[in-house]
Design an enzyme around this catalytic site. Structure first.
Site, PDB file in Angstrom:
ATOM      1  N   GLY A  54       0.851  -1.190   0.000  1.00 37.12           N
ATOM      2  CA  GLY A  54       0.000   0.000   0.000  1.00 37.12           C
ATOM      3  C   GLY A  54       0.878   1.228   0.000  1.00 37.12           C
ATOM      4  N   CYS A  81       5.601  -6.099   1.890  1.00 35.06           N
ATOM      5  CA  CYS A  81       5.871  -4.656   1.886  1.00 35.06           C
ATOM      6  C   CYS A  81       5.068  -3.954   2.992  1.00 35.06           C
ATOM      7  CB  CYS A  81       5.601  -4.105   0.490  1.00 35.06           C
ATOM      8  SG  CYS A  81       6.339  -2.506   0.223  1.00 35.06           S
ATOM      9  N   TYR A  82       4.075  -3.144   2.643  1.00 37.69           N
ATOM     10  CA  TYR A  82       3.268  -2.482   3.669  1.00 37.69           C
ATOM     11  C   TYR A  82       2.660  -3.522   4.620  1.00 37.69           C
ATOM     12  CZ  TYR A  82      -0.402   0.503   5.690  1.00 37.69           C
ATOM     13  OH  TYR A  82      -1.213   1.199   6.541  1.00 37.69           O
ATOM     14  N   HIS A 170       8.655  -7.564  -3.461  1.00 43.41           N
ATOM     15  CA  HIS A 170       7.418  -7.971  -4.137  1.00 43.41           C
ATOM     16  C   HIS A 170       7.624  -9.264  -4.928  1.00 43.41           C
ATOM     17  CE1 HIS A 170       4.974  -4.381  -3.375  1.00 43.41           C
ATOM     18  NE2 HIS A 170       6.148  -3.787  -3.266  1.00 43.41           N
ATOM     19  N   GLU A 172       5.413 -10.886  -6.458  1.00 41.78           N
ATOM     20  CA  GLU A 172       4.419 -11.020  -7.527  1.00 41.78           C
ATOM     21  C   GLU A 172       4.848 -10.390  -8.843  1.00 41.78           C
ATOM     22  OE1 GLU A 172       4.289  -9.180  -4.854  1.00 41.78           O
ATOM     23  OE2 GLU A 172       3.318  -7.247  -5.176  1.00 41.78           O
ATOM     24  N   ASP A 228     -15.149 -11.833 -23.074  1.00 44.67           N
ATOM     25  CA  ASP A 228     -15.845 -11.955 -21.793  1.00 44.67           C
ATOM     26  C   ASP A 228     -17.323 -12.284 -21.976  1.00 44.67           C
ATOM     27  OD1 ASP A 228     -13.399 -11.041 -21.030  1.00 44.67           O
ATOM     28  OD2 ASP A 228     -14.076  -9.058 -20.405  1.00 44.67           O
ATOM     29  N   LYS A 373      -8.741 -12.047 -16.702  1.00 41.05           N
ATOM     30  CA  LYS A 373      -8.801 -12.113 -18.164  1.00 41.05           C
ATOM     31  C   LYS A 373      -8.162 -13.393 -18.724  1.00 41.05           C
ATOM     32  CE  LYS A 373      -9.967  -9.967 -21.863  1.00 41.05           C
ATOM     33  NZ  LYS A 373     -11.241  -9.238 -21.988  1.00 41.05           N
TER      34      LYS A 373
END
Ligand code: XMP
Length: 604
Positions: A54, A81-82, A170, A172, A228, A373
């Site tokens: 964040g 992190c945060y 991070h 990710e 979609d 997606k």
């Protein structure tokens, strides 16, 4: 749905919560984004919890926190992190502003190769991606550091017996080496290995749709031609049977070239026949003279509903019997749900007020609202759609409406001076400002600001630096383009005059043509699949009356949350330029050099 194992990702307003969630799903465990303000027992059902990043500082008053009861639930917790700093603070550690902030790459030093559960598979020296100005300076009781970096003593900390882990970097993002290994280790610690895949999802989803849609109801679904809505349609038909699902394609007049034809062909192979309702005149008449981006979006959202009601009447459908189906996907559900820390950048066409009201009344079904997606694409393939269809670039529900810029913005002297001052630091670059604005996102907030156009001879990497410098330093500009052509004209000699543009058939035909030219050039150059999405934008800018210009906006992206401009092969760019300038009324071609943030993908 009834998944047994769910890993929750608590969103503290950072950009990466969705990336963490989609990574974890790809690794075989179902994940969901949660707010930090859920009642504590809604976390109790989870198999594990990730506290994400964040933008704030945990020691600032009013910064987002979470109930300390999560530590009594006995579930594994990973702070990133945060989230790491918050967990340390809540458990009695200390966080301060870092002596040296760390942004970008760092290398991990491991203290213990064998003792760490989270770092299994690591051998030390792995490159990780950091982005922090604060750091943990004292650990709570029970924790020990298992890795550090040169500027961060507590890069990885663990309390193994309590299954609590904190990492400063991070895992990710793709710049972090072995980020997937770390997340996989956490999934294993949560006991959620191999508990999720799309085949399993499909079976559960079909059951859920059968159970939750009342037997006396049928679904009316607008199919747009995008992946979609097509996947939603196939899913609903499979669950409820063809008689209970009516797929209608509303021709808005703002679709891609030959869309109706292609969609029909694809669905006929599946034995499904769409009803096509031509509402283009209605759309053109309501959007006439409209310029403001948010107003355009709201009009389109409401027009879809109106067109759907017209169509239901025409087909003699009883409104009590039919509910509305929508192909909304997970990031849109979450973003429009508006977590406390997020800011409305754009109103999604599936979330205008009238639809929100129908949702409250339980009259809307969104069969793929929990998918990302890439998962929708994969599910499309499982459901039998051809790859050329599922791998098409995403196309927004409001269609070309968000790619036709009609609002004029008078150029002010300060903006020009500011641009000249910034460009003085870059040799060989000339720049000008266009008399239009576009939507962007700066510091997680919406911006609506000028677009600069540059010319010069530089490599893409250098253009990236120039573009970033301009958007970082300018208070007036949120988007930067490169002047592509005509080749023999320089930015300083060109006349970027505002030429009024209407959201009508004539201009949308012009854009449709340009868009089709671009797609065919990309496909024959064999690079269509490398690009995540490539909006082609029509600008009300030209030298003579009624002339327009085209912006090319190819991007690389992960789930559309962030994006970087795609460095297009120069020969392909030249070919695009010459073909586009061959279309009557197209005067200039630009190439968008803006990343997201600060620009959004669509211009609006
Ligand atoms: P932005 O412009 O916000 O777009 O960076 C992110 C992604 O979302 C698509 N998009 C939409 N899709 N309805 C949709 O179905 C919408 O209202 C909408 N607005 C943006 C956009 O094309 C990009 O892929």
């Amino acid at each position: 749905m009834n998944q047994r194992k769910v890993i929750g990702i608590v969103d503290f307003g950072g950009q990466y919560a969705h990336l963490i969630a989609s990574r974890i799903r790809r690794l075989g465990a179902y994940s969901e984004i949660l707010s930090n303000e859920e009642p504590a027992d809604s976390y109790a059902k989870l198999s594990g919890l990730v506290l994400s990043g964040g933008p704030e500082s945990v020691y600032e008053p009013g910064s987002p926190s979470i109930s300390e009861k999560i530590f009594d639930l006995g579930i594994p917790i990973l702070g990133i992190c945060y989230g790491h700093q918050l967990m340390m603070k809540l458990l009695g550690g200390e966080v301060r502003k870092a002596g040296t902030a760390e942004y970008g790459q760092a290398s991990l030093d491991l203290f213990s190769r064998n003792g760490s559960e989270l770092l299994q598979g690591y051998s030390g020296g792995e490159v990780v991606w950091m982005s922090h100005g604060d750091e943990v300076v004292r650990l709570p009781e029970g924790f020990q550091a298992t890795a550090s970096s040169s500027d961060c003593k507590y890069a990885v900390v663990e309390n193994v017996s309590a299954h609590r882990f904190g990492i400063q970097f991070h895992p990710e993002v793709t710049h972090t080496q072995k980020g997937n290994e770390l997340l996989r280790n956490f999934i294993r610690i949560c006991g959620a290995e191999n508990t999720w895949d799309l085949t399993q999802y499909l079976a559960l989803k079909l059951e859920e749709l059968k159970d939750t849609i009342p037997k006396d109801k049928k679904v009316f679904l607008l199919v747009s031609g995008g992946v979609d809505s097509t996947v939603s349609y196939l899913l609903l038909t499979k669950a409820l049977g063809r008689d209970r699902v009516k797929g209608v394609l509303i021709d808005t007049g703002f679709m891609r070239k030959d869309e109706v034809l292609h969609l029909r062909e694809n669905l006929t192979v599946q034995g499904i026949h769409l009803h096509v309702h031509d509402s283009s005149e209605l759309f053109y008449s309501r959007l006439k003279g409209k310029k403001d981006p948010e107003e355009k979006r709201k009009i389109v959202g409401n027009l879809f509903l109106e067109a759907q009601e017209d169509c239901a009447r025409e087909l003699g459908l009883n409104s009590e019997e039919w509910i509305l189906g929508q192909g909304t996907i997970y990031p849109d559900t979450i973003e429009s749900g508006g977590t406390k820390h997020s800011h409305t950048i754009k109103t999604h066409h599936n979330r205008v007020e009238a639809i929100q009201k129908l949702m409250e009344e339980g009259k809307v079904v969104e069969p793929i609202k929990d998918l990302y997606k890439d998962e929708v694409r994969e599910l499309g393939t499982v459901l039998g759609l051809p790859k050329e269809w599922t791998l098409r670039h995403p196309f927004p529900g409001p269609g070309l409406v968000v790619r036709m810029i009609s609002q004029k913005r008078e150029i002010i002297r300060e903006a020009e001076t500011e641009l000249d001052e910034i460009l003085a630091d870059f040799s060989g670059v000339a720049g000008s400002i266009l008399p239009v604005a576009s939507v962007g996102v700066k510091g997680d907030r919406r911006s609506y600001a000028y677009c600069a156009v540059l010319s010069g001879e530089k490599e893409w990497e250098d253009w990236n630096r120039v573009s970033t410098a301009i958007t970082n330093r300018s208070s007036h500009i949120n988007r930067v383009t490169l002047f592509v052509g005509p080749e023999n004209v320089s930015v300083k000699d060109a006349s970027f005059l505002f030429q009024p543009l209407d959201l009508d058939r004539k201009d949308s035909d012009l854009l449709r043509e340009a868009d089709a030219v671009v797609e065919s050039v990309l496909r024959s150059a064999g690079i269509y699949g490398e690009i995540w999405q490539m909006p082609v934008v029509l600008l009300p800018v030209g030298k003579a009356a009624e002339e327009r210009s085209i912006v090319l906006r190819p991007v690389h992206s992960q789930e559309a949350m962030t994006a970087s401009f795609f460095p297009l092969d120069r020969n392909v760019l030249r070919e695009l330029e010459s073909k586009l300038l061959g279309i009557p009324k197209i005067r200039y071609v630009f190439f968008d050099l803006t990343n997201k943030p600060p620009g959004t993908i669509e211009w609006e």
